[in-house]
Write a protein that holds these residues in place. Structure first.
Motif, mmCIF file in Angstrom:
data_model
loop_
_atom_site.group_PDB
_atom_site.id
_atom_site.type_symbol
_atom_site.label_atom_id
_atom_site.label_comp_id
_atom_site.label_asym_id
_atom_site.label_seq_id
_atom_site.Cartn_x
_atom_site.Cartn_y
_atom_site.Cartn_z
ATOM 1 N N ALA A 39 0.838 -1.209 0.000
ATOM 2 C CA ALA A 39 0.000 0.000 0.000
ATOM 3 C C ALA A 39 0.868 1.252 0.000
ATOM 4 O O ALA A 39 0.547 2.246 -0.668
ATOM 5 N N ALA A 40 1.986 1.213 0.717
ATOM 6 C CA ALA A 40 2.905 2.350 0.731
ATOM 7 C C ALA A 40 3.586 2.507 -0.621
ATOM 8 O O ALA A 40 3.821 3.635 -1.079
ATOM 9 N N ASP A 41 3.912 1.381 -1.264
ATOM 10 C CA ASP A 41 4.488 1.450 -2.609
ATOM 11 C C ASP A 41 3.525 2.141 -3.575
ATOM 12 O O ASP A 41 3.923 3.002 -4.360
ATOM 13 N N LEU A 97 6.288 -2.952 -6.873
ATOM 14 C CA LEU A 97 5.194 -3.014 -7.838
ATOM 15 C C LEU A 97 5.373 -4.158 -8.829
ATOM 16 O O LEU A 97 4.392 -4.666 -9.384
ATOM 17 N N LEU A 98 6.618 -4.565 -9.067
ATOM 18 C CA LEU A 98 6.907 -5.622 -10.037
ATOM 19 C C LEU A 98 7.302 -6.929 -9.357
ATOM 20 O O LEU A 98 7.931 -7.789 -9.976
ATOM 21 N N ARG A 99 6.953 -7.082 -8.089
ATOM 22 C CA ARG A 99 7.319 -8.282 -7.342
ATOM 23 C C ARG A 99 6.686 -9.527 -7.957
ATOM 24 O O ARG A 99 5.664 -9.424 -8.661
ATOM 25 N N PRO A 100 7.233 -10.705 -7.727
ATOM 26 C CA PRO A 100 6.616 -11.937 -8.229
ATOM 27 C C PRO A 100 5.180 -12.073 -7.721
ATOM 28 O O PRO A 100 4.907 -11.865 -6.541
ATOM 29 N N GLY A 101 4.292 -12.374 -8.611
ATOM 30 C CA GLY A 101 2.891 -12.521 -8.235
ATOM 31 C C GLY A 101 2.159 -11.213 -8.052
ATOM 32 O O GLY A 101 1.057 -11.192 -7.482
ATOM 33 N N ALA A 102 2.752 -10.103 -8.518
ATOM 34 C CA ALA A 102 2.116 -8.796 -8.363
ATOM 35 C C ALA A 102 0.796 -8.750 -9.122
ATOM 36 O O ALA A 102 0.622 -9.378 -10.171
ATOM 37 N N MET A 103 -0.128 -7.988 -8.590
ATOM 38 C CA MET A 103 -1.417 -7.822 -9.239
ATOM 39 C C MET A 103 -1.251 -7.017 -10.527
ATOM 40 O O MET A 103 -0.358 -6.164 -10.629
ATOM 41 N N PRO A 104 -2.094 -7.255 -11.543
ATOM 42 C CA PRO A 104 -1.989 -6.507 -12.803
ATOM 43 C C PRO A 104 -2.024 -4.993 -12.608
ATOM 44 O O PRO A 104 -1.326 -4.255 -13.297
ATOM 45 N N ARG A 105 -2.831 -4.535 -11.656
ATOM 46 C CA ARG A 105 -2.924 -3.081 -11.448
ATOM 47 C C ARG A 105 -1.597 -2.503 -10.955
ATOM 48 O O ARG A 105 -1.261 -1.350 -11.248
ATOM 49 N N ASP A 106 -0.815 -3.311 -10.197
ATOM 50 C CA ASP A 106 0.485 -2.834 -9.729
ATOM 51 C C ASP A 106 1.476 -2.744 -10.888
ATOM 52 O O ASP A 106 2.276 -1.798 -10.964
ATOM 53 N N ALA A 110 3.330 0.551 -12.275
ATOM 54 C CA ALA A 110 4.768 0.642 -12.510
ATOM 55 C C ALA A 110 5.046 1.224 -13.892
ATOM 56 O O ALA A 110 5.921 2.088 -14.064
ATOM 57 N N GLY A 111 4.278 0.788 -14.895
ATOM 58 C CA GLY A 111 4.442 1.338 -16.241
ATOM 59 C C GLY A 111 4.100 2.816 -16.298
ATOM 60 O O GLY A 111 4.764 3.599 -16.988
ATOM 61 N N LEU A 112 3.063 3.218 -15.555
ATOM 62 C CA LEU A 112 2.665 4.622 -15.522
ATOM 63 C C LEU A 112 3.757 5.479 -14.887
ATOM 64 O O LEU A 112 4.047 6.588 -15.358
ATOM 65 N N VAL A 113 4.364 4.977 -13.809
ATOM 66 C CA VAL A 113 5.457 5.709 -13.160
ATOM 67 C C VAL A 113 6.620 5.890 -14.127
ATOM 68 O O VAL A 113 7.184 6.988 -14.244
ATOM 69 N N SER A 320 9.023 -9.343 -1.243
ATOM 70 C CA SER A 320 8.145 -10.380 -0.699
ATOM 71 C C SER A 320 7.423 -9.891 0.549
ATOM 72 O O SER A 320 6.254 -10.200 0.786
ATOM 73 N N GLU A 321 8.115 -9.074 1.372
ATOM 74 C CA GLU A 321 7.487 -8.508 2.576
ATOM 75 C C GLU A 321 6.454 -7.465 2.202
ATOM 76 O O GLU A 321 5.437 -7.311 2.875
ATOM 77 N N ARG A 322 6.693 -6.742 1.109
ATOM 78 C CA ARG A 322 5.789 -5.671 0.727
ATOM 79 C C ARG A 322 4.426 -6.192 0.300
ATOM 80 O O ARG A 322 3.436 -5.482 0.327
ATOM 81 N N GLY A 323 4.374 -7.443 -0.142
ATOM 82 C CA GLY A 323 3.116 -7.960 -0.638
ATOM 83 C C GLY A 323 2.170 -8.451 0.438
ATOM 84 O O GLY A 323 1.079 -8.899 0.141
ATOM 85 N N ARG A 324 2.566 -8.341 1.691
ATOM 86 C CA ARG A 324 1.761 -8.969 2.723
ATOM 87 C C ARG A 324 0.408 -8.300 2.966
ATOM 88 O O ARG A 324 -0.519 -8.914 3.479
ATOM 89 N N ASP A 325 0.280 -6.995 2.591
ATOM 90 C CA ASP A 325 -1.012 -6.329 2.815
ATOM 91 C C ASP A 325 -1.738 -6.058 1.498
ATOM 92 O O ASP A 325 -2.570 -5.186 1.425
ATOM 93 N N ALA A 326 -1.371 -6.800 0.465
ATOM 94 C CA ALA A 326 -1.993 -6.590 -0.853
ATOM 95 C C ALA A 326 -3.404 -7.010 -0.738
ATOM 96 O O ALA A 326 -4.238 -7.164 -1.144
#
Length: 326
Positions: A39-41, A97-106, A110-113, A320-326
């Protein structure tokens, strides 16, 4: 090196400006309490997109709002530092945003950034931002394909730049023809070359211990200025050599430059332990930041140290830690 500065008090202030953000970043990491999630990302990513859009809107209007209100500086270069800050923080936010298993919106975010950053780099007055973005992209992609070779190349480039800094002005002056200087006039290559020639002479006058920390801002009033040729002496008044490696040589001499080179190489050596996915963004950030610092702003400026410290703090949390609150 403050001991042999001609203005030790301003030199101490410059040292404090560098140490404060560096120390704060170190304290945050050492505390182990900064553990942000995806969420912070996302929040940082949207902030970067918004910042880029606002800067481009102001540049497109020729800063009309600032002119109308009569506030602040009203030249486009005022966005150079924010553009470089956005570049540094982009390298920190993309791994999440590009982590393994990232959601399409992330991934779309990343592309928008990246799109916003590329547009800002091409639109702003900061040639360093476009240069840094190119170095970051090339290094990131190369590190994903050939990680060890890319790491070795970055280390070699870093060491060579540190070693050759005293003669950078001579090398560029001999290597770039006048026609190319004219083509790159917007990047002020001719002016930078003249600055590097001037500060290069100051280095040769005090090669071992330098002129003292923080002396670059008033080097034209330092006793070393008398040892620089009259032709190049006026450029000593520009405030800094627009090259961090050269500034390290000017102010701290071969001893200080060697210590900084050792620290940089030790950092790169530590990166070899990382997996390719973790190595790529960190190596890309290191290469890009060093490339920018080698041709742009002053070495110890607080805003730059703070931007790098913020990116380092952000990267201390694994994707991997960042994805815990996805």
């Amino acid at each position: 090196t403050l001991a042999w500065s001609h203005r030790p008090v301003p030199g101490l202030a410059a040292w404090g400006e560098m140490v404060l953000p560096l120390g704060c970043g170190l304290a945050i990491v050492a505390s182990g309490r900064f553990r942000h999630g995806i969420a912070a990302d996302r929040g940082l990513a949207w902030a970067l997109v918004a910042a880029a859009a606002l800067m481009m809107a102001e540049l497109a209007s020729d800063l009309s709002l600032r002119v109308m209100l009569g506030i602040g500086k009203q030249q486009g270069f005022i966005f150079n530092r924010p553009a470089l800050t956005c570049l540094v923080l982009t390298a920190a936010v993309l791994p999440g945003l590009l982590r393994p298993g990232a959601m399409p919106r992330d991934r779309l975010l990343a592309g928008l950034v990246l799109f916003a950053l590329a547009a800002l780099a091409s639109d702003s007055d900061s040639g360093a931002a476009a240069f840094g973005l190119a170095i970051m992209a090339v290094t990131w992609l190369a590190a994903r394909v050939l990680p060890r070779l890319t790491l070795s190349a970055v280390a070699l480039g870093f060491a060579a730049t540190m070693l050759l800094s005293p003669v950078t002005g001579r090398l560029v002056d001999a290597g770039l023809p006048p026609a190319l200087h004219e083509k790159l006039a917007s990047s002020h290559t001719r002016e930078r070359t003249d600055i590097w020639l001037s500060f290069g002479e100051a280095i040769m006058a005090r090669p071992l211990l330098g002129s003292g920390f923080g002396t670059s801002s008033t080097l034209d009033r330092h006793p070393v200025a008398r040892e620089v040729s009259p032709t190049h002496r006026p450029m000593l008044a520009v405030g800094h050599p627009h090259s961090a490696p050269m500034q390290a040589w000017v102010e701290t001499g071969a001893v200080g430059a060697a210590l900084l080179a050792f620290a940089g190489l030790a950092f790169l050596y530590r990166l070899r332990h990382l997996a390719t996915r973790d190595l790529a963004p960190r190596l890309a950030l290191a290469a890009s930041a060093f490339a920018i610092a080698s041709v742009a702003h002053g070495a110890w400026q607080g805003w730059w140290i703070a931007a790098l410290a913020a990116a380092a703090v952000w990267l201390c949390v694994s994707p991997s830690e960042r994805g815990r609150d996805a």
